[in-house]
Scaffold this active site. Sequence first.
Site, mmCIF file in Angstrom:
data_model
loop_
_atom_site.group_PDB
_atom_site.id
_atom_site.type_symbol
_atom_site.label_atom_id
_atom_site.label_comp_id
_atom_site.label_asym_id
_atom_site.label_seq_id
_atom_site.Cartn_x
_atom_site.Cartn_y
_atom_site.Cartn_z
ATOM 1 N N LYS A 83 32.522 25.747 5.626
ATOM 2 C CA LYS A 83 33.378 26.580 4.678
ATOM 3 C C LYS A 83 33.914 27.498 5.690
ATOM 4 O O LYS A 83 33.373 28.315 6.296
ATOM 5 C CB LYS A 83 32.493 27.202 3.725
ATOM 6 C CG LYS A 83 33.040 26.896 2.133
ATOM 7 C CD LYS A 83 32.083 27.606 1.327
ATOM 8 C CE LYS A 83 32.505 27.517 0.021
ATOM 9 N NZ LYS A 83 31.692 28.273 -1.022
HETATM 10 C C1 E4P Z 1 32.559 28.522 -4.278
HETATM 11 O O1 E4P Z 1 32.439 27.785 -3.334
HETATM 12 C C2 E4P Z 1 32.123 29.996 -4.228
HETATM 13 O O2 E4P Z 1 30.966 29.932 -3.571
HETATM 14 C C3 E4P Z 1 31.830 30.342 -5.518
HETATM 15 O O3 E4P Z 1 32.152 29.440 -6.463
HETATM 16 C C4 E4P Z 1 32.094 31.773 -5.799
HETATM 17 O O4 E4P Z 1 32.123 32.228 -7.235
HETATM 18 P P1 E4P Z 1 32.034 33.845 -7.452
HETATM 19 O O5 E4P Z 1 33.256 34.260 -7.825
HETATM 20 O O6 E4P Z 1 31.184 33.616 -8.931
HETATM 21 O O7 E4P Z 1 31.044 34.401 -6.730
#
Ligand code: E4P
Length: 215
Positions: A83
């Site tokens: 990522k």
């Molecule tokens: C996705 O890959 C992210 O890790 C995640 O959905 C972020 O979510 P949040 O905005 O609730 O931290």
Amino acid sequence: MKIFIDTANIEMIKEINSWGILDGVTTNPSLIAKERTDLKTCVTEISKIVDGPISAEAISLDAEGMIKEGRELSGIHQNINVKLPMCIESLKATKVLSAEGIDVNMTLIFSPHQALLAAKAGARFVSPFVGRLDDIGQIGSDLLSQIVTVFRNYDTETEVIAASIRHPVHVLEAATIGADIATIPYDILKKMVSHPKTDEGIRLFLADHEKSKKK
Ligand code: E4P
């Protein structure tokens, strides 16, 4: 729509995997820190449980560092993708990593332009953050819809992960719009199972069954 769980909690992953509905896992540095673990140990453990894509986030801010981290992380298990946070450096890194067959999940996507560029660079996934846009008074599902439309226009292979999901309505919106994947926190997956009328129906059927036994 494929369902990923958005957590680094091993017990939660095991439980949801046991339901037979889990297609993959996303983690991020905040989720890893919450579990007081380290990224490599965590994704190694997850790869023994889930047979599907697992996102592990790099923390480098330059392309060279991202590429190095991406190679290391993907070397842990074939299902692990790297990522990367959307920026110019991550576009460069995506080009190199994708050419090596290493999948990239471009994260922190907040505009369709970013998604388009990530796909052009070769990202396998883009993660638009629906909830964080809603948080600031913008409409997260509109972003999702725009990205899905743009990708459909060009038969883009990059898959759209609806991320930053805050409630079951976000999941419904993602599925209605046609997102390829929704990455969903544990408590929201639990909410998706339940309905008060289902619980009431089970209670009534069992009560009637008890009554009929006494006849
Ligand atoms: C996705 O890959 C992210 O890790 C995640 O959905 C972020 O979510 P949040 O905005 O609730 O931290």
